[in-house]
Enzyme design. Sequence first.
Site, PDB file in Angstrom:
ATOM      1  N   HIS A 148       0.866  -1.190   0.000  1.00 43.64           N
ATOM      2  CA  HIS A 148       0.000   0.000   0.000  1.00 43.64           C
ATOM      3  C   HIS A 148       0.898   1.234   0.000  1.00 43.64           C
ATOM      4  O   HIS A 148       1.165   1.822   1.053  1.00 43.64           O
ATOM      5  CB  HIS A 148      -0.908  -0.014   1.226  1.00 43.64           C
ATOM      6  CG  HIS A 148      -1.966   1.044   1.208  1.00 43.64           C
ATOM      7  ND1 HIS A 148      -3.235   0.841   1.710  1.00 43.64           N
ATOM      8  CD2 HIS A 148      -1.963   2.331   0.774  1.00 43.64           C
ATOM      9  CE1 HIS A 148      -3.953   1.944   1.582  1.00 43.64           C
ATOM     10  NE2 HIS A 148      -3.182   2.869   1.010  1.00 43.64           N
ATOM     11  N   GLU A 162      -2.615  -1.772  -3.154  1.00 44.29           N
ATOM     12  CA  GLU A 162      -3.679  -0.962  -2.570  1.00 44.29           C
ATOM     13  C   GLU A 162      -3.287   0.506  -2.632  1.00 44.29           C
ATOM     14  O   GLU A 162      -2.112   0.847  -2.609  1.00 44.29           O
ATOM     15  CB  GLU A 162      -3.885  -1.323  -1.089  1.00 44.29           C
ATOM     16  CG  GLU A 162      -4.334  -2.721  -0.817  1.00 44.29           C
ATOM     17  CD  GLU A 162      -4.520  -2.962   0.671  1.00 44.29           C
ATOM     18  OE1 GLU A 162      -5.110  -3.995   1.008  1.00 44.29           O
ATOM     19  OE2 GLU A 162      -4.076  -2.127   1.491  1.00 44.29           O
ATOM     20  N   HIS A 210      -8.046  -5.794   7.580  1.00 43.77           N
ATOM     21  CA  HIS A 210      -7.803  -4.757   8.584  1.00 43.77           C
ATOM     22  C   HIS A 210      -8.075  -5.313   9.983  1.00 43.77           C
ATOM     23  O   HIS A 210      -9.211  -5.591  10.349  1.00 43.77           O
ATOM     24  CB  HIS A 210      -8.628  -3.484   8.372  1.00 43.77           C
ATOM     25  CG  HIS A 210      -7.922  -2.268   8.891  1.00 43.77           C
ATOM     26  ND1 HIS A 210      -7.095  -1.482   8.112  1.00 43.77           N
ATOM     27  CD2 HIS A 210      -7.875  -1.725  10.123  1.00 43.77           C
ATOM     28  CE1 HIS A 210      -6.599  -0.493   8.830  1.00 43.77           C
ATOM     29  NE2 HIS A 210      -7.050  -0.619  10.060  1.00 43.77           N
TER      30      HIS A 210
END
Length: 239
Positions: free
Chosen positions: A43, A70, A191
């Site tokens: 990410h 991401e 998450h």
Amino acid sequence: MTKLSVNINKIATLRNSRGGNNPDLVKTALDCERFGAQGITVHPRPDERHIRYQDVYDLKSVIATEFNIEGNCQEKKFIDLVLANKPAQVTLVPDAEGQITSNHGWNTIQHQQYLKDIIAVFKDAGIRVSIFVDPDPRMVEAAATTGTDRIELYTEGYATAYLKNREAAVSPYVEAAKVAQEAGLGLNAGHDLDLHNLRYFARQVPGLLEVSIGHALICDALYLGLENTIQMYLRQLAG
């Protein structure tokens, strides 16, 4: 079985804290694959505080499993990075500038036209698209109109409530997953999933294709070792 994609951002954070190349991000990614991970997630953020843009190019050239990038698709630099590397999957996250970590999903109703347009850009390049959403049936239904291939359910709410009442904690995710299935969407999640709450989530949520786990897994690896930790996470998913 649900696939495990290891997010290696924290390895990059540790490397960047001292400069140089220790720990070696590329070697860590290859080791994760060798130890059984079915994907690698990164990410990158504009300040490159963990994953650097060059890391994406370096990783793309060697990763043999699924590569998932991401990030905030409202940043042109991110769009260009993804198109240049053509990962197996891009996950679109509505991060604000300077955000420490992702903390909410897309409002797929309010941003529906924007998502349609940007998703088409990536799909035209042959990249599978997933968008980050909260476990809200309305947001899942609207996501299905954007052209996305998958959604990724934001699971911090589940992780926070798990120890108090795991049935109540997982219930919105089960409902959202059912809506996704009915709409023909693939389902990812991520998450704050960890060794304590992952097995229950994977057993309860139908159609779960992939989980992306970074912070908890890397923290566990400090105590348990990377190979052992990955094997432990895979066993949670095997159920």
